[in-house]
Design a protein around this motif. Structure first.
Motif: not given
Length: 356
Positions: A37-44, A85-97, A221-225
């Protein structure tokens, strides 16, 4: 007995992550979601994705949510050790703004650059036969997109038809030196380049996607992103929305999160995979809209006049016209197509604000 498919998804409760959870659940995957829940840390508090995580777990019994920080190598290692044993990785986490990165530069770098490295190295050590999807950004190209010739039309900046990049910028515009990206664009470029090398140099199944604006009805949506989602919210609630520079004529290429994750899955299904290949992935002209055009359209859909203010101050590194070509990807995967053109996408975003 056929082994059950398993995927590890970082940022699993975010816009793209939640779309991926829903998509891969239908494909029969056991899903290990990673989100702190890093979006809470970034944007409130208003940007928190905790509620999304609860709903996903209720709806999909094959979804397990783990709270872990991608900046912590040990925490990510423990997940890969348990789920080797995972055969697929989606790395989607990011700081986006962009603006957040300018103020919180070290945190942005650790999330986008170090976080990507932690994922790639554990992938290499524990799941080297898996397919790894790195969700990057079109901002890695920097302001080179502003060097093209644009016409100033009544409602937008646009290229003359017949110009080389009329249908969108392709991957050939890449380059590292002397391109103003923003600190966010630079940190994302670090992860992008390392993912490329893990694929090409280490011969691992890695694909990099560089989308422009990603959105959808679940976008917080946020005013920063997240300009479309935030603009719709402001018009619906009467909050002030400030348009920064270019008289509101700057255009954006917007892709729905569902269309993006369906493209990710094409890589997984392909027996030839990708080994460090990068793909631009927007909706192109199907998703192209200017700030002024978006304001007019949201006002029409919501039947409400927006509280819009225009500023002469242009955001540093902002793009005049950022439409991106999907030709490289579509040539390899012709069955993939855009299902959310801009009109349908905006209608969906507004549904939550309509009264019955």
């Amino acid at each position: 007995m056929t082994q059950r498919k398993k995927v590890i998804i970082t940022g699993a409760c975010g816009l793209v992550g939640s779309a991926a959870v829903k998509h891969l659940s239908k494909e029969g995957f056991e899903i290990i979601g990673v989100d702190n829940d890093s979006r809470k840390m970034m944007f409130g508090d208003h940007a928190s994705t905790a509620g999304v995580g609860i709903k996903l777990q209720e709806e999909f019994p094959n979804f397990k949510l783990l709270s872990a920080d991608i900046r912590d190598f040990g925490e990510i290692k423990a997940i890969f050790e348990e789920h080797s044993d995972a055969d697929l990785i989606y790395h989607l986490a990011a700081a986006p703004a962009h603006e957040w990165a300018t103020v919180n530069t070290m945190q942005d770098f650790y999330i986008n650059a170090v976080g990507a490295m932690n994922m790639l190295e554990n992938f290499r050590q524990y799941t080297p036969d898996a397919v790894f999807i790195q969700c990057s950004t079109s901002k890695v190209y920097g302001d080179i997109v502003n060097e093209s010739y644009y016409r100033k039309l009544p409602t937008r900046f646009d290229m003359p038809e017949g110009q080389k990049f009329y249908d969108g910028f392709d991957e050939s515009i890449g380059g590292i030196d002397n391109k103003l990206r923003s600190l966010f664009g630079a940190s994302k470029a670090c992860g992008d380049i390392m993912a490329n090398e893990y694929g090409k140099y280490l011969d691992l199944k890695v694909a990099i996607f560089r989308p422009p604006c990603i959105t959808g009805s679940l976008h917080k949506g946020d005013k920063l992103h997240g300009f479309l989602a935030y603009l719709a919210k402001c018009i619906a609630t009467g909050d002030k929305y400030i348009v920064n520079g270019y008289e509101g004529l700057q255009t954006r290429d917007n892709i729905h999160a569902d269309d993006l994750v369906s493209a990710f899955y094409e890589i997984y299904k392909d027996p030839t995979h990708s080994y460090g290949e990068a793909y631009n992935l927007g909706a192109g002209r199907l998703g192209m809209i200017s700030m002024n055009e978006a304001i007019t359209e949201f006002e029409r859909i919501l039947e409400k006049k927006g509280n819009i203010e225009y500023s002469e101050i242009t955001r540093k590194g902002d793009h005049i016209c950022d439409t991106f070509s999907t030709k490289k990807f579509r040539n390899k995967y012709p069955d993939w197509h855009i299902t959310y053109p801009i009109g349908k996408l905006m209608e969906e975003i507004c549904e939550q604000y309509k009264t019955t």
